[in-house]
Design a protein around this motif. Structure first.
Motif, PDB file in Angstrom:
ATOM      1  N   ALA A   1       0.832  -1.201   0.000  1.00  0.00           N
ATOM      2  CA  ALA A   1       0.000   0.000   0.000  1.00  0.00           C
ATOM      3  C   ALA A   1       0.871   1.258   0.000  1.00  0.00           C
ATOM      4  N   ALA A   2       1.955   1.240   0.763  1.00  0.00           N
ATOM      5  CA  ALA A   2       2.854   2.394   0.804  1.00  0.00           C
ATOM      6  C   ALA A   2       3.553   2.604  -0.531  1.00  0.00           C
ATOM      7  N   LEU A   3       3.994   1.517  -1.153  1.00  0.00           N
ATOM      8  CA  LEU A   3       4.689   1.628  -2.437  1.00  0.00           C
ATOM      9  C   LEU A   3       3.780   2.168  -3.530  1.00  0.00           C
ATOM     10  N   LEU A   4       2.499   1.773  -3.490  1.00  0.00           N
ATOM     11  CA  LEU A   4       1.558   2.183  -4.535  1.00  0.00           C
ATOM     12  C   LEU A   4       0.794   3.451  -4.165  1.00  0.00           C
TER      13      LEU A   4
ATOM     14  N   TRP B   1       1.973   7.862 -21.445  1.00  0.00           N
ATOM     15  CA  TRP B   1       1.297   8.353 -20.242  1.00  0.00           C
ATOM     16  C   TRP B   1       0.069   9.176 -20.612  1.00  0.00           C
ATOM     17  N   GLU B   2       0.219  10.020 -21.630  1.00  0.00           N
ATOM     18  CA  GLU B   2      -0.893  10.864 -22.045  1.00  0.00           C
ATOM     19  C   GLU B   2      -2.050  10.028 -22.584  1.00  0.00           C
ATOM     20  N   GLU B   3      -1.733   8.958 -23.328  1.00  0.00           N
ATOM     21  CA  GLU B   3      -2.783   8.070 -23.832  1.00  0.00           C
ATOM     22  C   GLU B   3      -3.492   7.354 -22.682  1.00  0.00           C
ATOM     23  N   LEU B   4      -2.725   6.925 -21.687  1.00  0.00           N
ATOM     24  CA  LEU B   4      -3.332   6.247 -20.544  1.00  0.00           C
ATOM     25  C   LEU B   4      -4.249   7.195 -19.778  1.00  0.00           C
ATOM     26  N   GLU B   5      -3.805   8.403 -19.559  1.00  0.00           N
ATOM     27  CA  GLU B   5      -4.642   9.394 -18.879  1.00  0.00           C
ATOM     28  C   GLU B   5      -5.945   9.626 -19.638  1.00  0.00           C
ATOM     29  N   ALA B   6      -5.842   9.723 -20.954  1.00  0.00           N
ATOM     30  CA  ALA B   6      -7.032   9.984 -21.769  1.00  0.00           C
ATOM     31  C   ALA B   6      -8.001   8.801 -21.726  1.00  0.00           C
TER      32      ALA B   6
ATOM     33  N   ALA C   1       7.189   1.948 -14.622  1.00  0.00           N
ATOM     34  CA  ALA C   1       7.543   3.326 -14.268  1.00  0.00           C
ATOM     35  C   ALA C   1       8.522   3.986 -15.246  1.00  0.00           C
ATOM     36  N   PRO C   2       9.580   3.296 -15.700  1.00  0.00           N
ATOM     37  CA  PRO C   2      10.501   3.969 -16.633  1.00  0.00           C
ATOM     38  C   PRO C   2       9.827   4.411 -17.930  1.00  0.00           C
ATOM     39  N   HIS C   3       8.939   3.586 -18.479  1.00  0.00           N
ATOM     40  CA  HIS C   3       8.262   3.942 -19.726  1.00  0.00           C
ATOM     41  C   HIS C   3       7.374   5.165 -19.541  1.00  0.00           C
ATOM     42  N   PHE C   4       6.649   5.203 -18.453  1.00  0.00           N
ATOM     43  CA  PHE C   4       5.735   6.323 -18.213  1.00  0.00           C
ATOM     44  C   PHE C   4       6.456   7.564 -17.691  1.00  0.00           C
ATOM     45  N   GLY C   5       7.643   7.371 -17.124  1.00  0.00           N
ATOM     46  CA  GLY C   5       8.328   8.503 -16.521  1.00  0.00           C
ATOM     47  C   GLY C   5       7.612   9.010 -15.281  1.00  0.00           C
ATOM     48  N   ARG C   6       6.933   8.105 -14.598  1.00  0.00           N
ATOM     49  CA  ARG C   6       6.173   8.443 -13.397  1.00  0.00           C
ATOM     50  C   ARG C   6       6.461   7.404 -12.315  1.00  0.00           C
ATOM     51  N   GLY C   7       6.281   7.786 -11.063  1.00  0.00           N
ATOM     52  CA  GLY C   7       6.451   6.858  -9.966  1.00  0.00           C
ATOM     53  C   GLY C   7       5.253   5.950  -9.823  1.00  0.00           C
ATOM     54  N   LEU C   8       5.421   4.869  -9.067  1.00  0.00           N
ATOM     55  CA  LEU C   8       4.339   3.905  -8.881  1.00  0.00           C
ATOM     56  C   LEU C   8       3.086   4.527  -8.266  1.00  0.00           C
ATOM     57  N   PRO C   9       3.175   5.415  -7.269  1.00  0.00           N
ATOM     58  CA  PRO C   9       1.955   6.013  -6.721  1.00  0.00           C
ATOM     59  C   PRO C   9       1.170   6.825  -7.744  1.00  0.00           C
ATOM     60  N   GLU C  10       1.864   7.536  -8.617  1.00  0.00           N
ATOM     61  CA  GLU C  10       1.150   8.309  -9.622  1.00  0.00           C
ATOM     62  C   GLU C  10       0.474   7.401 -10.648  1.00  0.00           C
ATOM     63  N   ILE C  11       1.133   6.313 -11.015  1.00  0.00           N
ATOM     64  CA  ILE C  11       0.527   5.368 -11.960  1.00  0.00           C
ATOM     65  C   ILE C  11      -0.692   4.706 -11.323  1.00  0.00           C
ATOM     66  N   ALA C  12      -0.509   4.157 -10.132  1.00  0.00           N
ATOM     67  CA  ALA C  12      -1.622   3.495  -9.448  1.00  0.00           C
ATOM     68  C   ALA C  12      -2.743   4.473  -9.141  1.00  0.00           C
TER      69      ALA C  12
END
Length: 379
Positions: free
Chosen positions: A68-71, A167-172, A195-206
């Motif tokens: 939970a903390a990691l995500l 990342w932009e496609e996923l957000e959309a 995370a490397p592909h999106f250029g975002r950390g795990l909490p932001e992705i989750a």
């Protein structure tokens, strides 16, 4: 003629005897797993004199807190399998949304590998926004011709080549689902390496999704197990479904210890694996082409994670035989225990390549040279 079992044993013996193996992944013996679990207990840093877990407390609860903390979620629940975790998640969302319809890709794990469990066990129905070999796009979600309560996105989509959107496609795409009053669930069995592909950390992705499933035995090299993460009340409800589905297991400490060790040992190295996969894919293509193989392909051409597909214009049996002979004759293996299959046109075969710790020892020139060795056994 060798039987299937004899050939399997011969292949395993050959790969285990190799001094160099490019693509990670092997089936450990009971002795190897037992030794690894002892090391995992030390890596995880848990008190081995504490009582063993009982129905999810102790080290299992510690793992849930860590995930939970990691995500960046309120809570997480341990499940013995990913199939059960996703059954619980999608069944719980169906009750909350009032819709039994799940929108997902036809190549997603529940459609390919779970024996129709969503419909036969959970009473859910699936619809497919696209059949293209990629994640659905925002317009496909908006234009889907019937209502749905949950959008499930597999990140990465394994059977399409471990592919990811931008990342932009996923957000959309997520926003389009919200416009239709649907919730979003991420099948993140391999989310750890995204995370490397999106250029975002795990909490932001989750944080884009309402719930996330992650696996411990795939990228993290654990013994088994999975986790569901999301809002605390949702996670509590999925624990009730976990019990109904038969996942209330008395002692789960081996899987929990192994998972905690994977979070410590493997998770920090995944960005390094992802970066090196791009070099490995290029070197394989170019090394095979220079050795006379017609149109060797990796998909994606530049991998999105540390895994990708290798496509070659030969029957699967010929490729497996070449790899076996190369391992026995040179002590080097490109594809390890991974075998080729023919999921496309006849004579065109594919194997999945995983770039892990063993591959980091390979330079680009060494991959090229080994690719040429492999190609020489195809003539």
């Amino acid at each position: 003629m060798e039987t299937t079992e004899q050939l399997r044993k011969r292949r395993r013996a050959a790969v285990e005897a190799c001094t160099r193996v490019l693509s990670d992944g092997h089936d450990r013996t009971l002795r190897e797993w037992s030794a690894q679990l002892a090391r995992d207990a030390e890596t995880a840093g848990v008190d081995l004199d504490a009582p063993a877990d009982m129905y999810g407390d102790g080290v299992v609860a510690e793992l849930e807190t860590r995930v939970a903390a990691l995500l960046g979620t309120e809570a997480a629940a341990f499940f013995p399998t990913g199939t059960m975790a996703q059954q619980a998640a999608l069944r719980a969302w169906a009750g909350r949304t009032g819709s039994s319809v799940v929108a997902l890709h036809p190549l997603a794990h529940p459609e390919m590998y779970e024996r129709d469990a969503l419909s036969t066990v959970s009473g859910l129905r699936t619809v497919h926004p696209t059949r293209e070999r990629r994640l659905p796009e925002a317009d496909e979600i908006r234009d889907l011709g019937e209502p749905f309560g949950t959008l499930m996105l597999e990140l990465p989509l394994r059977d399409a080549g471990f592919v990811l959107p931008t990342w932009e496609e996923l957000e959309a795409t997520v926003a389009a689902a919200r416009e239709r009053d649907a919730v979003v669930h991420f099948d993140g069995a391999r989310l750890w390496e995204c995370a490397p592909h999106f250029g975002r950390g795990l909490p932001e992705i989750a944080g884009l999704a309402d719930s996330v499933y992650v696996s411990f035995y795939k990228s993290l090299e654990g013994l088994s197990g999975a986790a569901l993460a999301g809002p605390a009340d949702f996670v509590a409800e999925t624990k009730a479904w976990r019990h109904r589905y038969g996942g209330q297991i008395a002692h789960q400490f081996p899987a929990a210890l192994s998972a905690l060790a994977g979070l410590e040992r493997v998770l920090p190295r995944l960005p390094e694996y992802v970066a090196h996969a791009k070099t490995v894919a290029r070197a394989l293509r170019e090394g095979l082409a220079d050795a006379g193989v017609a149109v060797p392909l990796t998909h994606p051409a530049e991998p999105h994670t540390h895994q990708f597909q290798m496509w070659l214009p030969y029957p699967a049996d010929a490729l497996d035989d070449a790899g076996l002979r190369m391992a026995e004759e040179t002590g080097t293996s490109l594809f390890g225990l991974r075998r080729f299959s023919e999921p496309g046109p006849p004579g065109l075969s594919m194997a999945e390549v995983t770039v892990g710790e063993s591959a980091l020892e390979w330079t680009e020139s060494e991959v090229r040279a080994a690719a040429a060795e492999f190609a020489a056994r195809l003539r």
